[in-house]
Design a protein around this motif. Structure first.
Motif, PDB file in Angstrom:
ATOM      1  N   THR A   6       0.850  -1.119   0.103  1.00 14.95           N
ATOM      2  CA  THR A   6      -0.282  -0.445   0.009  1.00 14.95           C
ATOM      3  C   THR A   6       0.626   1.054  -0.237  1.00 14.95           C
ATOM      4  O   THR A   6       1.973   1.489   0.614  1.00 14.95           O
ATOM      5  CB  THR A   6      -0.921  -0.012   1.421  1.00 14.95           C
ATOM      6  OG1 THR A   6      -0.310   0.087   2.427  1.00 14.95           O
ATOM      7  CG2 THR A   6      -1.750  -0.955   1.298  1.00 14.95           C
ATOM      8  N   HIS A   7      -0.366   2.395  -0.101  1.00  9.94           N
ATOM      9  CA  HIS A   7       1.207   3.742  -0.790  1.00  9.94           C
ATOM     10  C   HIS A   7       0.310   4.460   0.669  1.00  9.94           C
ATOM     11  O   HIS A   7      -1.039   5.186   0.217  1.00  9.94           O
ATOM     12  CB  HIS A   7       0.919   3.794  -2.296  1.00  9.94           C
ATOM     13  CG  HIS A   7       1.730   3.541  -2.644  1.00  9.94           C
ATOM     14  ND1 HIS A   7       3.352   3.294  -3.211  1.00  9.94           N
ATOM     15  CD2 HIS A   7       1.343   2.302  -3.739  1.00  9.94           C
ATOM     16  CE1 HIS A   7       3.602   1.831  -3.347  1.00  9.94           C
ATOM     17  NE2 HIS A   7       2.855   1.348  -4.223  1.00  9.94           N
ATOM     18  N   SER A   8       0.541   5.235   0.850  1.00  7.60           N
ATOM     19  CA  SER A   8       0.572   6.660   1.197  1.00  7.60           C
ATOM     20  C   SER A   8       1.121   8.034   0.755  1.00  7.60           C
ATOM     21  O   SER A   8       1.774   8.320  -0.582  1.00  7.60           O
ATOM     22  CB  SER A   8       1.497   6.764   2.928  1.00  7.60           C
ATOM     23  OG  SER A   8       2.415   7.148   3.151  1.00  7.60           O
ATOM     24  N   SER A  11       4.842   9.031  -0.585  1.00 12.19           N
ATOM     25  CA  SER A  11       4.898   8.586  -2.589  1.00 12.19           C
ATOM     26  C   SER A  11       3.953   9.414  -3.224  1.00 12.19           C
ATOM     27  O   SER A  11       3.901  10.126  -2.712  1.00 12.19           O
ATOM     28  CB  SER A  11       5.857   7.494  -2.457  1.00 12.19           C
ATOM     29  OG  SER A  11       4.519   6.260  -2.644  1.00 12.19           O
ATOM     30  N   ASP A  12       3.385   8.254  -3.824  1.00 12.67           N
ATOM     31  CA  ASP A  12       2.129   8.697  -4.869  1.00 12.67           C
ATOM     32  C   ASP A  12       1.093   8.694  -4.594  1.00 12.67           C
ATOM     33  O   ASP A  12      -0.106   8.222  -5.243  1.00 12.67           O
ATOM     34  CB  ASP A  12       2.728   8.325  -6.623  1.00 12.67           C
ATOM     35  CG  ASP A  12       2.783   6.861  -6.498  1.00 12.67           C
ATOM     36  OD1 ASP A  12       2.568   6.222  -5.466  1.00 12.67           O
ATOM     37  OD2 ASP A  12       2.897   6.160  -7.269  1.00 12.67           O
ATOM     38  N   GLY A  13       0.647   8.026  -3.500  1.00 15.57           N
ATOM     39  CA  GLY A  13      -0.499   8.019  -2.876  1.00 15.57           C
ATOM     40  C   GLY A  13      -1.315   9.457  -1.885  1.00 15.57           C
ATOM     41  O   GLY A  13      -0.343  10.061  -2.537  1.00 15.57           O
ATOM     42  N   ASP A  36       5.450   2.760   0.856  1.00 17.81           N
ATOM     43  CA  ASP A  36       5.433   3.867  -0.196  1.00 17.81           C
ATOM     44  C   ASP A  36       6.683   3.518  -0.886  1.00 17.81           C
ATOM     45  O   ASP A  36       7.835   2.730  -0.621  1.00 17.81           O
ATOM     46  CB  ASP A  36       5.859   4.795   0.443  1.00 17.81           C
ATOM     47  CG  ASP A  36       4.562   5.175   0.703  1.00 17.81           C
ATOM     48  OD1 ASP A  36       3.524   6.055  -0.288  1.00 17.81           O
ATOM     49  OD2 ASP A  36       4.456   5.615   1.847  1.00 17.81           O
ATOM     50  N   HIS A  37       7.094   4.073  -2.650  1.00 17.60           N
ATOM     51  CA  HIS A  37       8.417   3.358  -2.931  1.00 17.60           C
ATOM     52  C   HIS A  37       9.414   4.688  -2.422  1.00 17.60           C
ATOM     53  O   HIS A  37       9.706   5.704  -2.527  1.00 17.60           O
ATOM     54  CB  HIS A  37       7.257   4.323  -4.507  1.00 17.60           C
ATOM     55  CG  HIS A  37       6.504   4.096  -4.880  1.00 17.60           C
ATOM     56  ND1 HIS A  37       6.792   3.246  -6.007  1.00 17.60           N
ATOM     57  CD2 HIS A  37       5.018   4.213  -5.057  1.00 17.60           C
ATOM     58  CE1 HIS A  37       5.859   2.292  -6.364  1.00 17.60           C
ATOM     59  NE2 HIS A  37       4.382   3.334  -6.006  1.00 17.60           N
ATOM     60  N   ASP A  38      10.620   3.766  -2.387  1.00 23.37           N
ATOM     61  CA  ASP A  38      11.728   4.731  -1.873  1.00 23.37           C
ATOM     62  C   ASP A  38      12.097   5.138  -1.005  1.00 23.37           C
ATOM     63  O   ASP A  38      12.401   5.971  -0.844  1.00 23.37           O
ATOM     64  CB  ASP A  38      12.424   4.885  -3.684  1.00 23.37           C
ATOM     65  CG  ASP A  38      12.261   4.193  -4.492  1.00 23.37           C
ATOM     66  OD1 ASP A  38      12.936   3.216  -4.623  1.00 23.37           O
ATOM     67  OD2 ASP A  38      11.828   4.613  -5.689  1.00 23.37           O
ATOM     68  N   PHE A 246      -2.425  -0.199  -3.250  1.00 22.34           N
ATOM     69  CA  PHE A 246      -3.381   0.894  -2.964  1.00 22.34           C
ATOM     70  C   PHE A 246      -3.238   2.446  -2.978  1.00 22.34           C
ATOM     71  O   PHE A 246      -1.643   2.602  -2.579  1.00 22.34           O
ATOM     72  CB  PHE A 246      -4.029   0.388  -1.821  1.00 22.34           C
ATOM     73  CG  PHE A 246      -5.149   2.123  -1.305  1.00 22.34           C
ATOM     74  CD1 PHE A 246      -6.356   2.069  -1.020  1.00 22.34           C
ATOM     75  CD2 PHE A 246      -5.066   3.151  -0.426  1.00 22.34           C
ATOM     76  CE1 PHE A 246      -7.667   2.708  -1.304  1.00 22.34           C
ATOM     77  CE2 PHE A 246      -5.562   4.008  -0.171  1.00 22.34           C
ATOM     78  CZ  PHE A 246      -7.747   3.922  -0.430  1.00 22.34           C
ATOM     79  N   HIS A 247      -3.601   3.882  -3.612  1.00 22.96           N
ATOM     80  CA  HIS A 247      -3.277   4.646  -3.869  1.00 22.96           C
ATOM     81  C   HIS A 247      -3.868   5.495  -3.341  1.00 22.96           C
ATOM     82  O   HIS A 247      -3.590   6.622  -3.245  1.00 22.96           O
ATOM     83  CB  HIS A 247      -2.414   5.080  -5.483  1.00 22.96           C
ATOM     84  CG  HIS A 247      -0.663   4.280  -5.922  1.00 22.96           C
ATOM     85  ND1 HIS A 247      -1.206   2.961  -5.730  1.00 22.96           N
ATOM     86  CD2 HIS A 247       0.057   4.708  -5.895  1.00 22.96           C
ATOM     87  CE1 HIS A 247      -0.320   2.042  -6.223  1.00 22.96           C
ATOM     88  NE2 HIS A 247       0.658   3.493  -6.689  1.00 22.96           N
ATOM     89  N   VAL A 248      -5.136   5.621  -4.027  1.00 23.35           N
ATOM     90  CA  VAL A 248      -6.690   6.618  -4.032  1.00 23.35           C
ATOM     91  C   VAL A 248      -7.972   5.216  -3.814  1.00 23.35           C
ATOM     92  O   VAL A 248      -8.317   4.803  -3.945  1.00 23.35           O
ATOM     93  CB  VAL A 248      -6.593   6.965  -5.595  1.00 23.35           C
ATOM     94  CG1 VAL A 248      -7.331   7.976  -4.957  1.00 23.35           C
ATOM     95  CG2 VAL A 248      -4.997   7.214  -6.222  1.00 23.35           C
TER      96      VAL A 248
HETATM   97 MN    MN Z   1       2.770   3.877  -7.147  1.00 18.00          MN
END
Ligand code: MN
Ligand code: AMP
Ligand code: MN
Ligand code: MN
Length: 274
Positions: A6-8, A11-13, A36-38, A246-248
């Motif tokens: 999952t992303h917040s 990064s790009d969430g 999160d990305h990186d 998950f991003h959005v």
């Molecule tokens: Mn992404």
């Protein structure tokens, strides 16, 4: 249930780590990995929120890498975010993202689109900068009509804004994850559009480097694909992971905890940390 990808907004969430954890709880997730990305900057906030909500947050990350010219994402699960090698890795990936953003900006300028780097930086704010921020800029300046179109025309594989030479080899990202005590997982194996032969070679190299799992379930996917990936995991003696990516919020195809269970014949990756 486990949602291990999952992303917040780190990064790009879209959601703050705290809001991500609340939403996960509402969706019936009991073990959530923030990947999160990186970057690992969101993990403290997510873990604090998890203690409040009574769910478990596993520290994670999704590294951008390169393998035989293909951009590959490797997820690290149950890592120690404070480990010196993880901190060094994150610093280096951040620099690579900055370098790449400048290169994307230059390439778009040459293609007749000035101001993209500045525009994307504004969109990114405090987050690590990525292609989705360029995509937002392209949409908002009317160059394209949707995020998807931005990737299709400018940012996706093989387009002018697809710059991937900055990324480390897969084996190096795996070594960072292992150093930080984590488990390395090949993210969304079907997204690379590789033949099964080539995917097999990636998996062999990954396993040789110490990688232990692949995502057998990544969001909503066809049952045929799940069976195929389960077979591939078992063939290579790898554990199976699952996550929504998950991003959005409010996109039905990408909701927290919303995907089918791992097939019974898989070894779930969480057996590795109990
Ligand atoms: Mn992404
Ligand atoms: P980056 O990490 O900067 O290379 O950007 C890759 C991210 O862009 C992925 O993790 C997705 O979140 C997003 N992405 C990739 N393809 C698309 C697309 N077609 N439409 C919208 N977002 C996309
Ligand atoms: Mn990914
Ligand atoms: Mn992801």
């Amino acid at each position: 249930m486990h949602d291990l990808h999952t992303h917040s907004l780190c990064s790009d969430g879209i959601l703050r780590p705290q809001a991500l954890v609340s939403r996960a709880k509402t969706q019936g997730v009991t073990v959530l990995a923030l990947t999160d990305h990186d970057t690992v900057v969101g993990i403290d906030e997510a873990q604090a929120a998890a203690a409040e909500e009574g769910i478990r947050v596993l520290p994670g990350i999704e590294f951008s890498c390169l393998w035989n010219g293909v951009g590959i994402h490797i997820v690290g699960l149950n890592i120690d975010p404070a480990h010196p090698q993880m901190q060094a890795a994150v610093a280096r990936q951040g620099e690579s993202r900055e370098t790449r953003a400048r290169q994307i900006g230059e390439k778009l300028a040459k293609a007749g689109i000035p101001g993209a780097l500045e525009g994307a930086k504004k969109k990114a704010g405090d987050a690590v900068i990525g292609r989705p921020h360029f995509a937002q800029f392209l949409v908002e300046t009317g160059r394209v009509s949707s995020m998807n179109a931005a990737f299709k025309k400018y940012l996706g594989a093989g387009k002018v804004g697809d710059v991937k030479q900055v990324w480390p080899p897969v084996a190096e990202a795996v070594s960072w994850i292992l150093a930080a005590g984590g488990v390395a997982v090949i993210a969304h194996p079907d997204k690379y559009k590789m033949t099964r032969t080539k995917l097999g070679r990636l998996i062999s190299d990954f396993a040789e480097a110490g990688g232990q799992a692949i995502e057998v379930v990544s969001g909503h996917q066809q049952p045929d694909l799940t069976r195929d990936l389960a077979r591939i995991a078992n063939q290579h003696g790898l554990y199976a992971s699952c996550g929504s990516d998950f991003h959005v919020p409010d996109q039905s195809w990408q909701e927290l905890g919303s995907f089918s269970a791992l097939p019974d014949d898989c070894r779930p990756v969480w057996e590795l940390w109990g």
